[in-house]
Design an enzyme around this catalytic site. Structure first.
Site, mmCIF file in Angstrom:
data_model
loop_
_atom_site.group_PDB
_atom_site.id
_atom_site.type_symbol
_atom_site.label_atom_id
_atom_site.label_comp_id
_atom_site.label_asym_id
_atom_site.label_seq_id
_atom_site.Cartn_x
_atom_site.Cartn_y
_atom_site.Cartn_z
ATOM 1 N N ALA A 70 0.960 -0.988 -0.030
ATOM 2 C CA ALA A 70 0.357 -0.256 0.208
ATOM 3 C C ALA A 70 1.204 1.643 -0.336
ATOM 4 O O ALA A 70 0.331 2.649 0.252
ATOM 5 C CB ALA A 70 -0.902 0.114 1.984
ATOM 6 N N GLY A 119 4.364 3.839 -2.908
ATOM 7 C CA GLY A 119 5.618 3.295 -2.949
ATOM 8 C C GLY A 119 5.202 2.058 -2.903
ATOM 9 O O GLY A 119 6.597 1.481 -3.265
ATOM 10 N N GLU A 122 6.680 1.889 -6.237
ATOM 11 C CA GLU A 122 7.997 2.410 -6.412
ATOM 12 C C GLU A 122 8.988 0.796 -6.054
ATOM 13 O O GLU A 122 9.850 1.092 -6.942
ATOM 14 C CB GLU A 122 8.134 3.071 -5.822
ATOM 15 C CG GLU A 122 7.798 5.076 -6.140
ATOM 16 C CD GLU A 122 7.906 5.735 -5.523
ATOM 17 O OE1 GLU A 122 7.387 5.923 -3.909
ATOM 18 O OE2 GLU A 122 8.111 7.040 -6.244
ATOM 19 N N GLU A 142 -0.175 9.499 -5.318
ATOM 20 C CA GLU A 142 -0.175 10.523 -3.859
ATOM 21 C C GLU A 142 -0.678 12.120 -4.232
ATOM 22 O O GLU A 142 -0.614 12.651 -3.104
ATOM 23 C CB GLU A 142 1.565 10.634 -4.621
ATOM 24 C CG GLU A 142 2.424 9.854 -3.955
ATOM 25 C CD GLU A 142 2.905 8.822 -5.089
ATOM 26 O OE1 GLU A 142 1.515 8.203 -5.552
ATOM 27 O OE2 GLU A 142 3.251 7.720 -4.545
HETATM 28 C C1 1HE Z 1 -2.359 1.534 5.857
HETATM 29 C C2 1HE Z 1 -2.138 1.890 4.344
HETATM 30 C C3 1HE Z 1 -0.960 2.719 4.345
HETATM 31 C C4 1HE Z 1 -3.442 0.115 4.367
HETATM 32 N N1 1HE Z 1 0.183 2.930 5.585
HETATM 33 N N2 1HE Z 1 -1.475 2.002 7.115
HETATM 34 N N3 1HE Z 1 -0.421 5.193 -0.229
HETATM 35 C C5 1HE Z 1 -1.754 4.731 -0.705
HETATM 36 O O1 1HE Z 1 -2.949 6.003 -0.712
HETATM 37 C C6 1HE Z 1 -3.107 3.973 -0.710
HETATM 38 C C7 1HE Z 1 -3.854 3.944 0.755
HETATM 39 N N4 1HE Z 1 -4.549 2.473 1.168
HETATM 40 C C8 1HE Z 1 -5.023 1.681 0.725
HETATM 41 O O2 1HE Z 1 -5.718 2.744 -0.449
HETATM 42 C C9 1HE Z 1 -6.047 0.720 1.091
HETATM 43 O O3 1HE Z 1 -5.988 0.216 2.261
HETATM 44 C C10 1HE Z 1 -5.731 -0.374 -0.005
HETATM 45 C C11 1HE Z 1 -6.309 -0.514 -1.218
HETATM 46 C C12 1HE Z 1 -4.130 -0.851 0.477
HETATM 47 C C13 1HE Z 1 -6.264 -1.696 1.210
HETATM 48 O O4 1HE Z 1 -7.461 -1.946 1.007
HETATM 49 P P1 1HE Z 1 -8.397 -2.495 2.687
HETATM 50 O O5 1HE Z 1 -9.707 -2.598 1.959
HETATM 51 O O6 1HE Z 1 -7.791 -3.941 1.878
HETATM 52 O O7 1HE Z 1 -7.948 -2.150 3.832
HETATM 53 P P2 1HE Z 1 -7.849 -0.853 4.337
HETATM 54 O O8 1HE Z 1 -8.653 -1.275 5.781
HETATM 55 O O9 1HE Z 1 -7.961 0.291 4.071
HETATM 56 O O10 1HE Z 1 -6.941 -0.987 5.747
HETATM 57 C C14 1HE Z 1 -6.059 -2.306 6.783
HETATM 58 C C15 1HE Z 1 -5.163 -1.747 7.495
HETATM 59 O O11 1HE Z 1 -4.296 -1.150 6.921
HETATM 60 C C16 1HE Z 1 -5.976 -0.569 8.079
HETATM 61 O O12 1HE Z 1 -5.048 -0.820 9.384
HETATM 62 P P3 1HE Z 1 -6.027 -0.390 10.968
HETATM 63 O O13 1HE Z 1 -5.040 -0.177 11.606
HETATM 64 O O14 1HE Z 1 -7.152 0.623 10.710
HETATM 65 O O15 1HE Z 1 -6.624 -1.930 10.679
HETATM 66 C C17 1HE Z 1 -5.731 1.112 7.368
HETATM 67 O O16 1HE Z 1 -5.086 2.018 8.259
HETATM 68 C C18 1HE Z 1 -4.133 -0.335 6.912
HETATM 69 N N5 1HE Z 1 -2.963 0.796 5.910
HETATM 70 N N6 1HE Z 1 -2.363 1.120 4.112
HETATM 71 C C19 1HE Z 1 -0.326 2.959 6.487
HETATM 72 N N7 1HE Z 1 -0.462 2.944 2.618
HETATM 73 C C20 1HE Z 1 8.545 7.854 -0.778
HETATM 74 S S1 1HE Z 1 7.033 9.047 -0.968
HETATM 75 C C21 1HE Z 1 5.751 7.794 -1.050
HETATM 76 C C22 1HE Z 1 3.709 8.010 -1.398
HETATM 77 C C23 1HE Z 1 3.163 6.974 -0.874
HETATM 78 O O17 1HE Z 1 3.899 6.158 -1.603
HETATM 79 S S2 1HE Z 1 1.340 7.700 -1.321
HETATM 80 C C24 1HE Z 1 0.428 6.657 -1.796
HETATM 81 C C25 1HE Z 1 0.198 5.809 -0.547
#
Ligand code: 1HE
Length: 268
Positions: A70, A119, A122, A142
């Protein structure tokens, strides 16, 4: 010079050696969708810094659970409330890990399922081969999060899909999946079954090459891309001078000469 890699030294990654010299490195925080926190990045740096000198023939990079990765750990990033300098240093550690992967000389084959986003893309784009299953999808969210890529997407994802598509992905959050993702170059293979199984097979095949050949393929090609054509041609000749005269290649050349080696045939 030889290093040892101990799977017990890793916790955010599940690290396992297989008997054919292939190692699996699995992002192992499925409850957090394998989001990349600082500790995971440091473990990637540790593994990929040692791998070229630890007899690792090939790596299968995977993610535990339904999603490959993610991206940036957004919760950690939020909680840390980082300064610009802090986050610059975070990104430099990502680059350290991903450059070690791309330039390290050990073939890295990514097995992709579910989200390969931000990421996570990436990271995947730093692998030499990407294998996806039909659940995999690619995006750069992002822009929607108020962020910018910091782990090399501007270079590697642009390399894969071209500048305009990369900018579109960042501006609109466009998602690519299925055969279209392969046609664009985000992955080289799409499989009906498990991407992990397919990646393991490719890694096993890769591991049969001589290590020095794999080293050149998985480091020289990337380095040469960064040079002028003149300098790249010169450096290619130097690399070929070393690789193509390696003593271990003589048996393979002899097998071709005595007709015992397999011939290259078209796929049936
Ligand atoms: C996370 C993260 C995360 C999930 N950081 N904790 N990336 C994103 O914008 C993608 C963000 N994530 C999502 O869109 C979705 O979580 C998923 C499509 C990946 C998965 O969906 P799903 O429905 O299976 O899971 P969920 O209910 O959204 O998340 C489950 C748990 O994972 C939840 O934690 P909990 O403690 O509440 O159970 C979420 O908070 C956690 N989680 N994704 C932290 N990314 C060097 S610069 C790079 C810049 C970037 O990468 S920006 C892109 C970031």
């Amino acid at each position: 010079m030889a290093l040892t890699l101990n799977p017990a030294d890793f916790s955010n990654l599940a690290v396992q050696a297989h008997e054919n010299g292939v190692w699996s490195v699995t992002l192992n925080r499925p409850a957090k969708r394998n989001a990349l926190d600082i500790d995971t990045i440091e473990e990637l740096v540790t593994f990929f810094s040692a791998a070229p000198r630890a007899g690792v023939a090939a790596v299968v990079l995977a993610g535990a659970g339904d999603h490959f990765c993610a991206g940036l750990d957004l919760i950690e990033h939020h909680d840390e409330d980082r300064s610009p300098a802090d986050f610059m240093h975070v990104c430099l550690r990502w680059h350290e890990a991903f450059n070690k992967m791309e330039y390290g000389g050990v073939p890295v084959i990514a097995a992709l399922q579910g989200a390969v986003v931000g990421g996570g893309l990436e990271l995947a784009s730093s692998a030499h081969i990407r294998v996806m299953d039909h659940s995999a999808y690619f995006a750069l969210p992002e822009g929607q999060r108020g962020l910018f890529t910091g782990g090399g997407a501007t270079i590697r994802v642009t390399d894969l899909v071209g500048k305009s598509r990369m900018i579109d992905m960042m501006l609109t959050g466009r998602v690519y999946q299925g055969q279209e993702a392969v046609d664009l170059g985000l992955a080289q293979y799409i499989v009906d079954g498990s991407s992990l199984e397919a990646a393991m097979e490719l890694a096993a095949r890769t591991a049969q090459n001589l290590p020095l050949s794999n080293f050149a393929i998985c480091s020289a090609v990337s380095h040469l891309q960064n040079m002028s054509a003149m300098d790249a041609a010169y450096a290619e000749a130097v690399v070929a001078g070393v690789v193509n005269t390696q003593p271990d290649a003589r048996a393979r050349l002899a097998a071709f000469a005595d007709k015992s080696a397999a011939r290259v045939r078209r796929n049936d």
